[in-house]
Design a protein around this motif. Structure first.
Motif, PDB file in Angstrom:
ATOM      1  N   LEU A  35      28.783  10.234  42.435  1.00  0.00           N
ATOM      2  CA  LEU A  35      29.405   9.112  41.734  1.00  0.00           C
ATOM      3  C   LEU A  35      28.745   7.788  42.104  1.00  0.00           C
ATOM      4  O   LEU A  35      28.609   6.889  41.264  1.00  0.00           O
ATOM      5  N   ALA A  36      28.316   7.677  43.375  1.00  0.00           N
ATOM      6  CA  ALA A  36      27.619   6.456  43.803  1.00  0.00           C
ATOM      7  C   ALA A  36      26.297   6.301  43.048  1.00  0.00           C
ATOM      8  O   ALA A  36      25.953   5.200  42.591  1.00  0.00           O
ATOM      9  N   VAL A  37      25.554   7.398  42.914  1.00  0.00           N
ATOM     10  CA  VAL A  37      24.285   7.361  42.166  1.00  0.00           C
ATOM     11  C   VAL A  37      24.549   7.029  40.706  1.00  0.00           C
ATOM     12  O   VAL A  37      23.799   6.261  40.081  1.00  0.00           O
ATOM     13  N   SER A  38      25.626   7.577  40.154  1.00  0.00           N
ATOM     14  CA  SER A  38      25.967   7.312  38.761  1.00  0.00           C
ATOM     15  C   SER A  38      26.279   5.831  38.560  1.00  0.00           C
ATOM     16  O   SER A  38      25.829   5.214  37.574  1.00  0.00           O
ATOM     17  N   ALA A  39      27.031   5.227  39.472  1.00  0.00           N
ATOM     18  CA  ALA A  39      27.360   3.801  39.383  1.00  0.00           C
ATOM     19  C   ALA A  39      26.102   2.943  39.505  1.00  0.00           C
ATOM     20  O   ALA A  39      25.931   1.949  38.767  1.00  0.00           O
ATOM     21  N   LEU A  40      25.226   3.307  40.429  1.00  0.00           N
ATOM     22  CA  LEU A  40      23.966   2.573  40.581  1.00  0.00           C
ATOM     23  C   LEU A  40      23.119   2.658  39.318  1.00  0.00           C
ATOM     24  O   LEU A  40      22.476   1.681  38.915  1.00  0.00           O
ATOM     25  N   SER A  41      23.101   3.822  38.684  1.00  0.00           N
ATOM     26  CA  SER A  41      22.335   3.989  37.443  1.00  0.00           C
ATOM     27  C   SER A  41      22.846   3.050  36.359  1.00  0.00           C
ATOM     28  O   SER A  41      22.056   2.462  35.601  1.00  0.00           O
ATOM     29  N   ALA A  42      24.173   2.909  36.276  1.00  0.00           N
ATOM     30  CA  ALA A  42      24.757   2.016  35.268  1.00  0.00           C
ATOM     31  C   ALA A  42      24.353   0.562  35.529  1.00  0.00           C
ATOM     32  O   ALA A  42      23.980  -0.179  34.598  1.00  0.00           O
ATOM     33  N   ILE A  43      24.413   0.142  36.787  1.00  0.00           N
ATOM     34  CA  ILE A  43      24.053  -1.245  37.140  1.00  0.00           C
ATOM     35  C   ILE A  43      22.578  -1.502  36.856  1.00  0.00           C
ATOM     36  O   ILE A  43      22.204  -2.532  36.296  1.00  0.00           O
ATOM     37  N   ILE A  44      21.723  -0.535  37.245  1.00  0.00           N
ATOM     38  CA  ILE A  44      20.276  -0.686  37.020  1.00  0.00           C
ATOM     39  C   ILE A  44      19.973  -0.761  35.529  1.00  0.00           C
ATOM     40  O   ILE A  44      19.123  -1.555  35.088  1.00  0.00           O
ATOM     41  N   ALA A  45      20.674   0.014  34.711  1.00  0.00           N
ATOM     42  CA  ALA A  45      20.459  -0.002  33.264  1.00  0.00           C
ATOM     43  C   ALA A  45      20.774  -1.380  32.687  1.00  0.00           C
ATOM     44  O   ALA A  45      20.013  -1.927  31.868  1.00  0.00           O
ATOM     45  N   ILE A  46      21.889  -1.972  33.118  1.00  0.00           N
ATOM     46  CA  ILE A  46      22.276  -3.304  32.628  1.00  0.00           C
ATOM     47  C   ILE A  46      21.246  -4.354  33.041  1.00  0.00           C
ATOM     48  O   ILE A  46      20.842  -5.211  32.235  1.00  0.00           O
ATOM     49  N   LEU A  47      20.798  -4.292  34.291  1.00  0.00           N
ATOM     50  CA  LEU A  47      19.827  -5.266  34.787  1.00  0.00           C
ATOM     51  C   LEU A  47      18.479  -5.126  34.075  1.00  0.00           C
ATOM     52  O   LEU A  47      17.812  -6.128  33.794  1.00  0.00           O
ATOM     53  N   GLU A  48      18.060  -3.873  33.799  1.00  0.00           N
ATOM     54  CA  GLU A  48      16.785  -3.671  33.095  1.00  0.00           C
ATOM     55  C   GLU A  48      16.832  -4.272  31.693  1.00  0.00           C
ATOM     56  O   GLU A  48      15.859  -4.899  31.240  1.00  0.00           O
ATOM     57  N   VAL A  49      17.950  -4.090  30.981  1.00  0.00           N
ATOM     58  CA  VAL A  49      18.084  -4.661  29.642  1.00  0.00           C
ATOM     59  C   VAL A  49      18.110  -6.186  29.717  1.00  0.00           C
ATOM     60  O   VAL A  49      17.538  -6.880  28.858  1.00  0.00           O
ATOM     61  N   SER A  50      18.741  -6.722  30.773  1.00  0.00           N
ATOM     62  CA  SER A  50      18.803  -8.181  30.914  1.00  0.00           C
ATOM     63  C   SER A  50      17.408  -8.788  31.075  1.00  0.00           C
ATOM     64  O   SER A  50      17.181  -9.946  30.699  1.00  0.00           O
ATOM     65  N   LEU A  51      16.469  -8.009  31.627  1.00  0.00           N
ATOM     66  CA  LEU A  51      15.094  -8.500  31.766  1.00  0.00           C
ATOM     67  C   LEU A  51      14.446  -8.739  30.402  1.00  0.00           C
ATOM     68  O   LEU A  51      13.637  -9.660  30.233  1.00  0.00           O
ATOM     69  N   PHE A  52      14.788  -7.886  29.417  1.00  0.00           N
ATOM     70  CA  PHE A  52      14.261  -8.100  28.053  1.00  0.00           C
ATOM     71  C   PHE A  52      14.837  -9.379  27.463  1.00  0.00           C
ATOM     72  O   PHE A  52      14.153 -10.119  26.740  1.00  0.00           O
ATOM     73  N   GLY A  53      16.129  -9.641  27.760  1.00  0.00           N
ATOM     74  CA  GLY A  53      16.726 -10.909  27.308  1.00  0.00           C
ATOM     75  C   GLY A  53      16.031 -12.099  27.930  1.00  0.00           C
ATOM     76  O   GLY A  53      15.799 -13.123  27.276  1.00  0.00           O
ATOM     77  N   PHE A  54      15.680 -11.984  29.224  1.00  0.00           N
ATOM     78  CA  PHE A  54      14.964 -13.055  29.918  1.00  0.00           C
ATOM     79  C   PHE A  54      13.579 -13.264  29.293  1.00  0.00           C
ATOM     80  O   PHE A  54      13.121 -14.409  29.158  1.00  0.00           O
ATOM     81  N   MET A  55      12.919 -12.176  28.902  1.00  0.00           N
ATOM     82  CA  MET A  55      11.611 -12.283  28.271  1.00  0.00           C
ATOM     83  C   MET A  55      11.716 -13.055  26.953  1.00  0.00           C
ATOM     84  O   MET A  55      10.858 -13.880  26.614  1.00  0.00           O
ATOM     85  N   GLY A  56      12.778 -12.796  26.185  1.00  0.00           N
ATOM     86  CA  GLY A  56      12.997 -13.522  24.940  1.00  0.00           C
ATOM     87  C   GLY A  56      13.224 -15.003  25.197  1.00  0.00           C
ATOM     88  O   GLY A  56      12.716 -15.867  24.447  1.00  0.00           O
ATOM     89  N   GLN A  57      13.974 -15.309  26.269  1.00  0.00           N
ATOM     90  CA  GLN A  57      14.184 -16.708  26.641  1.00  0.00           C
ATOM     91  C   GLN A  57      12.863 -17.394  26.977  1.00  0.00           C
ATOM     92  O   GLN A  57      12.613 -18.533  26.590  1.00  0.00           O
ATOM     93  N   LEU A  58      12.001 -16.671  27.717  1.00  0.00           N
ATOM     94  CA  LEU A  58      10.703 -17.234  28.087  1.00  0.00           C
ATOM     95  C   LEU A  58       9.875 -17.592  26.849  1.00  0.00           C
ATOM     96  O   LEU A  58       9.245 -18.662  26.783  1.00  0.00           O
TER      97      LEU A  58
END
Length: 613
Positions: free
Chosen positions: A40-63
């Protein structure tokens, strides 16, 4: 650091081995006890990492938008906090989370999880009934333990990790694109629906094929192992060609499950590539159209197009992961058919430990019948009554098929009787634990099987707490010490340290028999069963061992089976078994005087040949 994470889960738990449930989810949950907190800990970490990875694409658009609208001279002062946060996210936060997920996955799960399943499954299978192993290839059972352990791990980790990561990632992508322009999100939503439909149609078909494939693989492995195990027989009968064909038939059966699987994979890949290409085209075309009409900024286009390209590659990975998941589910389902089989012989809930005071054995009105595969009962004993007094030496005589071996198997509780009772010192076998029953019985069989271990390990199997001196004395009593001194193996081990090969194939039949007798002498149980114990020995060695057996039989209850009647003629009493009944009983001389079955068998053997017994 690595050791800390390796100790978070236990590969060899002390929990009691239990029958696993028959349903897929319950089976996986049963073997995941003690692992769920890490999973369950790995599953929770996977969810957080997925959100952060997508946020990087949003940051790229801002740039992209910043580069086209901001003054380079004031840019750093205006966006200092945003840039600092993104730097921390890229350099520290995201790598730290990924490293933590990797430590939990590789150190806590990938090694310990399947080993835990193997350990628990092996513990359970060791307690399986003898009939279970008589109906299965040993290699097939071992293969299913190995396959199922890995398949359960892959199934559970993919469901908890992959599905969480993918669902959170896709949701985040749609939300991010929708926040720029809802029209840009439409192709993503349509693509996601088509993707799910394709997987919904294709993956159950892959699961069905994979289940057949797992069974075919275990059959193939079982046949190959069977040939290797019985290599002596193969060579004696010059049946290399026959064994090749036997294995080839199973290999071809396995291959015939691979072809449809690969066809499905090809169709699946073609469909996924088709909708991926359509997604990239539609997103790009729509983004250009909206930009021309001033509806979206260059940054919005960068986000949408880069995410569609990311999904293009990611969908291929998901396809293989999900198809692998269903293949593993098929393997687990196949493993359930072996690992979730209830034992036919089980201890009573309040089973007591057998306490042998004298070793009196009593069969009272015993009825027993085998159940054939066509569910037809084959009656062996009906109202059988036998009493063997404590310390009495009894010989059991009868033609083949009379029920001698079955009688011994019932005494050892390898099978349960339909009615009546069998007791040792007035303690019913059904009310005592199987372990304590067999711990009080020593047995030497005609078909001696040794472990592929050292001679020392094989003899000490009789009593693991015996001293070296006790072991050597037992070997000497069994006339085995001298030939053991001359043994060696391929790794240079000699004497008692030499390994004997699988089932003892490196030794002659007589040598195996003598080691087996030494093992029984070392065990020194109060009840002794001799089933053709000296059949593989020459007369001179047999005579020497008989003296040792004579010593060990003192103060013990003995039941001996022999086709060579001379070996049991000196017993206190002989029982003649015929068609599941005791038809004659008495001493050797008394039975000769009866001039019945025993007298005829004796006449045949002393006349220079062995009759059909």
């Amino acid at each position: 650091m690595f050791s800390f994470f390796e100790r978070l889960t236990q590969a060899f738990p002390e929990q009691k081995s239990e029958l696993a449930p028959k349903t897929l989810v319950a089976f996986c949950r049963h073997y995941s006890k003690g692992m769920l907190h890490v999973l369950l800990a790995v599953s929770a970490l996977s969810a957080i990492i997925a959100i952060l990875e997508v946020s990087l694409f949003g940051f790229m658009g801002q740039l992209v938008d910043w580069f086209s609208t901001r003054d380079p001279n004031t840019f750093l002062d205006e966006e200092k906090s945003s840039l600092l946060f993104m730097g921390l996210l890229v350099l520290i936060i995201l790598p730290a989370l990924i490293i933590l997920e990797s430590l939990l996955t590789h150190q806590s799960i990938l090694g310990n999880y399947p080993m835990r399943i193997r350990w628990l499954a092996h513990k359970y299978l060791l307690k399986q009934s003898l009939s279970f192993y008589q109906d299965e290839f040993a290699g097939r059972v071992a293969t299913k333990v190995m396959q199922t352990a890995l398949a359960v791990r892959e199934t559970v980790t993919k469901v908890l990790n992959l599905f969480v990561y993918v669902s959170v990632y896709f949701t985040s992508v749609v939300v991010l694109v929708f926040s720029t322009d809802w029209q840009l999100a439409l192709p993503l939503v349509i693509w996601l629906i088509l993707y799910c439909i394709i997987l919904y149609i294709m993956l159950p078909k892959l699961k069905k094929v994979s289940q057949k494939q797992a069974d075919a693989r275990s059959i193939m492995t079982g046949r190959i192992v069977d040939s290797y195990t019985n290599i002596m027989t193969v060579k004696l009968f010059s049946h290399h060609q026959r064994e090749e064909e036997y294995a080839k038939e199973a290999m071809d059966g396995f291959l015939q499950t691979v072809y449809p699987q690969m066809r499905l994979v090809t169709v699946l890949q073609a469909l996924i590539w088709g909708i991926n290409s359509l997604l990239v085209f539609c997103i790009s075309a729509l983004a250009i159209y909206l930009w021309i009409n001033g509806r979206v900024s260059p940054g919005d286009i960068a986000i949408a197009v880069s995410l569609s390209l990311r999904l293009n590659g990611m969908s291929q990975w998901i396809m293989w992961e999900v198809s692998s998941l269903f293949e593993n589910i098929g393997t687990v389902q196949d493993g359930i058919d072996t690992l979730a089989v209830p034992a036919s012989i089980v201890d009573a809930k309040e089973a007591k430990t057998l306490v042998v005071r004298g070793g009196e054995i009593e069969f009272s009105k015993v009825n027993f019948a085998y159940t054939a595969k066509n569910n037809r009962n084959i009656e062996v004993f009906k109202d059988l009554n036998i009493t063997i007094k404590k310390g009495e030496k009894v010989g059991l005589v009868g033609r083949s098929g009379a029920g001698k071996s079955t009688l011994v198997n019932l005494l050892l509780r390898f099978y349960d009787i339909q009615s009546g009772s069998i007791s040792v010192d007035k303690q019913a076998l059904s009310e005592v634990s199987q372990e304590s029953l067999r711990a009080n019985i020593s047995m030497v069989t005609q078909d001696t099987s040794l472990m592929h271990r050292s001679v020392r390990d094989n003899i000490m199997y009789g009593r693991t707490d015996a001293t070296e001196e006790d072991m050597i004395n037992a070997a000497k009593q069994a006339e085995a010490h001298d030939f053991i001194q001359n043994l060696s193996d391929a790794k240079g081990r000699t004497a008692y340290d030499a390994h004997v090969g699988e089932r003892g194939v490196k030794l002659s039949g007589g040598q195996r028999q003598r080691i087996a007798i030494a093992r029984v002498m070392l065990k020194d149980a109060p009840i002794l069963i001799l089933d053709e114990a000296t059949s593989a020995l020459d007369s001179e060695v047999e005579s020497a061992i008989q003296q040792g057996l004579g010593q060990i039989m003192q103060d013990k209850t003995v039941l001996a089976i022999a086709h060579r009647l001379s070996t049991i003629a000196q017993m206190d009493r002989l029982l003649v078994l015929d068609e599941g009944k005791i038809v004659e009983t008495g001493s050797h001389q008394e039975l000769l005087n009866l001039n019945g079955i025993y007298a005829k068998l004796w006449a045949h053997q002393t006349g220079g040949f062995i009759g059909l017994d």
